[in-house]
Scaffold this active site. Structure first.
Site, PDB file in Angstrom:
ATOM      1  N   ARG A   1      -5.526  -1.131   4.516  1.00  0.00           N
ATOM      2  CA  ARG A   1      -4.395  -0.192   4.635  1.00  0.00           C
ATOM      3  C   ARG A   1      -4.392   0.799   3.468  1.00  0.00           C
ATOM      4  NH1 ARG A   1       1.400  -2.865   5.235  1.00  0.00           N
ATOM      5  NH2 ARG A   1       1.118  -3.128   3.010  1.00  0.00           N
TER       6      ARG A   1
ATOM      7  N   LYS B   1       1.223   4.027   3.102  1.00  0.00           N
ATOM      8  CA  LYS B   1       2.073   3.596   1.982  1.00  0.00           C
ATOM      9  C   LYS B   1       1.904   4.610   0.847  1.00  0.00           C
ATOM     10  CE  LYS B   1       3.407  -0.948   0.354  1.00  0.00           C
ATOM     11  NZ  LYS B   1       4.844  -0.806   0.593  1.00  0.00           N
TER      12      LYS B   1
ATOM     13  N   GLU C   1      12.115   1.467  11.298  1.00  0.00           N
ATOM     14  CA  GLU C   1      12.059   0.381  10.323  1.00  0.00           C
ATOM     15  C   GLU C   1      13.096   0.634   9.245  1.00  0.00           C
ATOM     16  OE1 GLU C   1       8.433   0.146   8.006  1.00  0.00           O
ATOM     17  OE2 GLU C   1       8.034   2.267   8.255  1.00  0.00           O
TER      18      GLU C   1
HETATM   19  N1  PLP Z   1       7.616  -1.017   5.858  1.00  0.00           N
HETATM   20  C1  PLP Z   1       7.684  -0.379   4.690  1.00  0.00           C
HETATM   21  C2  PLP Z   1       8.223   0.998   4.670  1.00  0.00           C
HETATM   22  C3  PLP Z   1       7.249  -1.009   3.507  1.00  0.00           C
HETATM   23  O1  PLP Z   1       7.329  -0.400   2.337  1.00  0.00           O
HETATM   24  C4  PLP Z   1       6.755  -2.323   3.588  1.00  0.00           C
HETATM   25  C5  PLP Z   1       6.271  -3.004   2.397  1.00  0.00           C
HETATM   26  O2  PLP Z   1       5.129  -3.078   2.112  1.00  0.00           O
HETATM   27  C6  PLP Z   1       6.703  -2.952   4.833  1.00  0.00           C
HETATM   28  C7  PLP Z   1       7.140  -2.271   5.946  1.00  0.00           C
HETATM   29  C8  PLP Z   1       6.180  -4.330   4.967  1.00  0.00           C
HETATM   30  O3  PLP Z   1       4.779  -4.354   4.906  1.00  0.00           O
HETATM   31  P1  PLP Z   1       4.000  -5.620   4.411  1.00  0.00           P
HETATM   32  O4  PLP Z   1       4.417  -6.738   5.283  1.00  0.00           O
HETATM   33  O5  PLP Z   1       2.575  -5.268   4.600  1.00  0.00           O
HETATM   34  O6  PLP Z   1       4.377  -5.841   3.005  1.00  0.00           O
HETATM   35  C1  COI Z   2       6.432  -4.570  -0.339  1.00  0.00           C
HETATM   36  O1  COI Z   2       7.031  -5.314   0.431  1.00  0.00           O
HETATM   37  O2  COI Z   2       5.412  -4.913  -0.930  1.00  0.00           O
HETATM   38  C2  COI Z   2       6.879  -3.225  -0.590  1.00  0.00           C
HETATM   39  O3  COI Z   2       6.107  -2.445  -1.060  1.00  0.00           O
HETATM   40  C3  COI Z   2       8.243  -2.845  -0.303  1.00  0.00           C
HETATM   41  C4  COI Z   2       8.828  -2.109  -1.441  1.00  0.00           C
HETATM   42  C5  COI Z   2       9.949  -1.311  -0.898  1.00  0.00           C
HETATM   43  C6  COI Z   2       9.247  -3.038  -2.542  1.00  0.00           C
END
Ligand code: PLP
Ligand code: COI
Length: 341
Positions: free
Chosen positions: A82, A184, A220
């Protein structure tokens, strides 16, 4: 070496400086070897691409101490890929995915005394990131970049841990169609700050963003994807090109289907149907699964049957299974656990 003297069980989601971080620089078209350093300061040009045009992307993942005392990471290969997608979208060089995972391992090993003990409820959060570092004044990509990973021990993202939270339907949009919502990038979070400060001032824990084009579909929150459970026990998650493909959400959908034997659906979720769901949760690395008890929508409230005291039963099963896998209490699907030590 000994574990640091930290009150692990009372940590919030904050930054505590640890000893070592990984740094690699990109110059003349190539990444250098990278080193671990004790220097937590970044020195860059006043005109660096990141400072002028926000050319920066990041990741978030955790290291856990398992029940039998090992230290592991959860699916770091997915963070690596990612991260590569995020970099490409912002015209940044890709940090090689295998070296990303190696750097994660090195960073955790170098800070092993900061990995919270098993059972403390805390974890070591890793933050890989990359930014344009050379002077850029016309709008164009930088030519030099720095990749870094630091880590910090953390507790729950939302105060109260597994207690249900209250969110509001935001009047602001998070991501445009064909924009950058699926990567991200720091810019997605900068533009969410006003929305989150507004939500907090009004007494809400988070925002629910709807799709910017029609404001009818659930997207989200600022930092997590949604999971819903139907009254007949099906796990539903929104499908959209403008949300971040959460690694936690993708893993939970596999857990739901292959381990718990539940029906799962990734599809468009209209806001109109949210009132009919039995459970709602936010999922992400930082959030793990945070149950949502109530959604506020311009004077109307949607209250989920599970209430404001505890997680709904399906959310709880998902939570227990995922954290069981991460903490080594349950067998993990192949390739999900990267052993560090
Ligand atoms: N959506 C957003 C906007 C995020 O910043 C995050 C955090 O990483 C997630 C979803 C959740 O992603 P992950 O499960 O890969 O941490
Ligand atoms: C994460 O879950 O790792 C994120 O980057 C979310 C962030 C808003 C703390």
């Amino acid at each position: 070496m000994d574990k640091k003297n930290i009150d692990w069980s009372n940590l919030g989601f904050g930054y505590i400086e640890t000893e070592k971080r990984f740094v690699s620089n990109y110059k003349n078209g190539a990444w250098d070897e990278g080193v671990l350093t004790e220097d937590s300061k970044v020195v860059i040009s006043e005109c660096a691409g990141v400072l002028q045009y926000a050319q920066t992307v990041f990741e978030g993942l955790k290291a856990y101490t398992t029940e039998d005392g090992k230290v592991v990471c959860f699916r770091p290969d997915l963070n690596a890929s990612r991260f590569a997608d995020s970099a490409s979208r912002l015209e940044m060089p890709v940090f090689p995915e295998d070296r990303f995972v190696e750097a994660v391992v090195e960073t955790v090993k170098a800070n092993i005394d900061y990995v919270p003990p098993y059972g403390s409820g805390a974890t070591l959060y890793l933050r890989p990131y990359m930014f344009g570092s050379n002077p850029v004044i016309g709008v164009k990509p930088a030519e030099e970049y720095q990749f870094r990973i630091f880590c910090t021990p953390v507790g729950p993202y939302f105060k109260g841990g597994a207690k249900p939270i209250t969110i509001k339907v935001s009047d602001f949009d998070r991501a445009a169609p064909h924009g950058t919502g699926h990567i991200k990038a720091g810019l997605n979070y900068a533009m969410s700050l006003h929305a989150i400060v507004t939500a907090h001032k009004e007494g809400f824990d988070e925002n629910m963003y709807l799709d910017a084009a029609t404001r009818t579909k659930v997207e989200e929150t600022g930092g997590a994807n949604f999971l819903f459970v139907t009254k007949d026990g099906k796990v539903v998650t929104p499908k959209s090109d403008s949300i971040l493909p959460s690694i936690t959400r993708r893993s939970l959908m596999t857990v739901a289907k292959d381990i718990l034997g539940l029906e799962v659906e990734e599809r468009t979720v209209y806001f109109e149907e949210v009132k009919d769901f039995a459970e709602c949760g936010l999922c992400g690395t930082a959030a793990v699964i945070s149950p949502v008890g109530k959604i506020y929508d311009h004077g109307n409230e949607i209250c989920f049957p599970s209430g404001m005291e505890e997680m709904g039963p399906v959310t709880k099963k998902l939570y227990d299974t995922l954290t069981g896998i991460q903490m080594g209490r349950l067998e993990a699907p192949k390739g999900w656990i990267k052993e560090i030590q």
